[in-house]
Design a protein around this motif. Sequence first.
Motif, PDB file in Angstrom:
ATOM      1  N   MET A 223       0.851  -1.182   0.000  1.00 24.40           N
ATOM      2  CA  MET A 223       0.000   0.000   0.000  1.00 24.40           C
ATOM      3  C   MET A 223       0.890   1.236   0.000  1.00 24.40           C
ATOM      4  O   MET A 223       1.906   1.275   0.699  1.00 24.40           O
ATOM      5  N   ARG A 224       0.492   2.252  -0.726  1.00 29.22           N
ATOM      6  CA  ARG A 224       1.220   3.521  -0.727  1.00 29.22           C
ATOM      7  C   ARG A 224       0.646   4.528   0.256  1.00 29.22           C
ATOM      8  O   ARG A 224       1.216   5.617   0.431  1.00 29.22           O
ATOM      9  N   HIS A 225      -0.466   4.181   0.855  1.00 29.09           N
ATOM     10  CA  HIS A 225      -1.108   5.073   1.808  1.00 29.09           C
ATOM     11  C   HIS A 225      -1.463   4.277   3.062  1.00 29.09           C
ATOM     12  O   HIS A 225      -1.695   3.066   2.989  1.00 29.09           O
ATOM     13  N   PRO A 226      -1.516   4.927   4.213  1.00 27.19           N
ATOM     14  CA  PRO A 226      -1.868   4.200   5.434  1.00 27.19           C
ATOM     15  C   PRO A 226      -3.283   3.646   5.361  1.00 27.19           C
ATOM     16  O   PRO A 226      -4.152   4.191   4.665  1.00 27.19           O
ATOM     17  N   MET A 227      -3.506   2.567   6.088  1.00 28.85           N
ATOM     18  CA  MET A 227      -4.779   1.855   6.015  1.00 28.85           C
ATOM     19  C   MET A 227      -5.153   1.330   7.395  1.00 28.85           C
ATOM     20  O   MET A 227      -4.287   0.920   8.182  1.00 28.85           O
ATOM     21  N   ALA A 228      -6.434   1.300   7.681  1.00 31.56           N
ATOM     22  CA  ALA A 228      -6.942   0.652   8.880  1.00 31.56           C
ATOM     23  C   ALA A 228      -6.975  -0.860   8.668  1.00 31.56           C
ATOM     24  O   ALA A 228      -7.190  -1.338   7.549  1.00 31.56           O
TER      25      ALA A 228
END
Length: 519
Positions: A223-228
Motif C-alpha cells: 500500500m502507498r497510503h496508510p490503512m486501517a
Amino acid sequence: MALTAHTRSPAGPRSPVGRRGALACTVTATALALVGAALPAPEAVGIGDHLFPHLGNPGYDVRAYDISFDYSGDNSKPLTARTVIDAQVTAGPMDRFNLDFAAGDIHSVEVNGQGARYARAGEDLVVTPRTALRRGGHLHVEVRHTSDPTIKNGGWVRTNGGGLAMANQADAAHRVFPSNDHPADKAMFTFRVRAPQGLTAVAGGLPAGRARVGQDTVWTYRMRHPMATELAQVSIGRNTVVHSAGPHGLPLRHVVPTGQRRALEPVLNETSRQVAWMERRAGKYPFENYGLLVAEARTGFELETQTLSLFEQQLLSSRKYPDWYRESLMVHELAHQWFGNSVSPHRWTDLWLNEGHATWYEWAYAAERGGFSVEARARASYEQSDAWRKRYGPPAALLPARKSGKIQLFSPIVYNGSAVVLYALRERIGEEAFARLQRLWPGLYRDSNATTADFIALAGKVSGQDQSAFLKKWLYGKTTPPMPGHPDWTQKEPVKVPTGRAGAGSARSLPGAAEHHHR
C-alpha cells in the motif's frame, strides 16, 4: 508513516512461510525464562471505544505491517503466516504490551530481535519482552502463527473453487493476523502470499514483486497510503486480473473469476465513469489504484476494502436487479475510498461519517441513472428515523452491544438515517456550501482520522455559521428534528424490511429502507 518493515523475502529456502513445518518453532524453556520479575496476570485491554471497548491497544503507534501467508490450496485448512509489526512506543516504560489476535495458533514471538514471552487473554495476545519498552523507542515485533479461514465471525471469506478473500469489517482483522485492530491506528501494509501454481494472489495496493519457489508463486503487494486493519484485502483463487485506465491515467485493476470475465466486463467498464463522477464531487481519487474484487461467495454484503472493493459475483451478474440499483451500490463502495478509507473514523461512533456519505452518493447516483430521487429517498428514511433511533440509537451515539449478543453496527440508522442528517444539513446551509464541504472534508483529513466534532466544526466554517446546536440535535437526539424546508415531513410507523438483499420490485417499493447489506 515513516517506518517500513524490513523482513527476509519468503522466496528462498529460509522462507518464514516455507512448507511443512517451517513455522513449527515453539517457545523453549529459555524463552519462557526471559522475564525475571513476576507481573500481574495477563488481561485484555482496549482503548475504550464505546462500541468495541476491547479493541485497540494503548502504548504504541503502529507504523507498518508486513504480513506473509502460505496457502496450501485448501480453504478449509489454516494458513501458516508471519506478521511483522513496526511501531513507535508512545508510553513507558512498559513491561508488556497487547496485540489483538484470536483464533490462530502462536508458534513464536520476537520483540526487537529477541524471543519474548506471550500469553492469551480474551482476544488479546499479551507479550512480555526481555527488556522494558521505553517511550519514544522503536518496537519491532515478529509473530509466527496460523490463520484459520473456517472460524465463526472470522475475516476470511471462503469462495467457490477453493479460494479466499478478506472481509474484516468491523472487528475481524485480529481473527486473521495480530494487529492493533482499531481504525484509529492506521499504518502502511505489505502483503506476501505464497500459493500453488494455477492460483492468483492479489492484495490491496500495487504489485511489488512475484517469484517462483518450487511449484509455488510468492506474490508481494504494498500500500502507498496508510490503512486501517479492517480495510485489508487479500484474495487467492482461480481468478483473472483485468487492467484498464481511469480518469487522468488512474490504474484500474479488477479481479474476477476467470470463467466470468467476459460476462462481467460491461459492469467493470462502468468504474471509470463512476470514479470521474465522484471526483467532480469529492476531489481527486485518494489512492494509487482502484478496482473490484468479484467473489464467487454468498456474503450478504459488499465491502469497501481499500483500493479493491469486494462484491458478490451474483449481484454484479444477475439481471434481477435494475442497472441503477447495482451501479449505485458500486458507487457506494467507491465513495468509501474518500469517506471511511482515506478519512477514517477516530472512534466507531464516528461511523456515520463513512456510511452517511457513501449512502448519500449512492442515492445521488441512483437518481441520475433512473432510480428514486434523493428527496424521495430522504423523505422515506426520515419517516422511519425515530423508529431506527429507538432501536439502534442516534447516528453518532449508537447503542452498545447487549449482553446477549453482538452489536448491530451496520443498521438502517447508520446508512439511511445518517444520509438524512446530510440532507438536513444541505437544506440548512444550501447546495453551494454543502458542495464545498464535501470537497474540503476528504482533502483536509486525507490519510488520517477525523471525528464528528471535526465535521461539525468544518460545516460551521464553510457555512459561516456555527452548526453545533443544529447538528448535535440530528446526530445525538433520541428523536428526529424537523426537516428544514419540509414542514410536511413526519414520522410514520416502522416498515418491516424483508431480510436479505431486496430485488428490483421491493427496492422500488422501499426507497428509504435498508435495501441491501452493503458496508
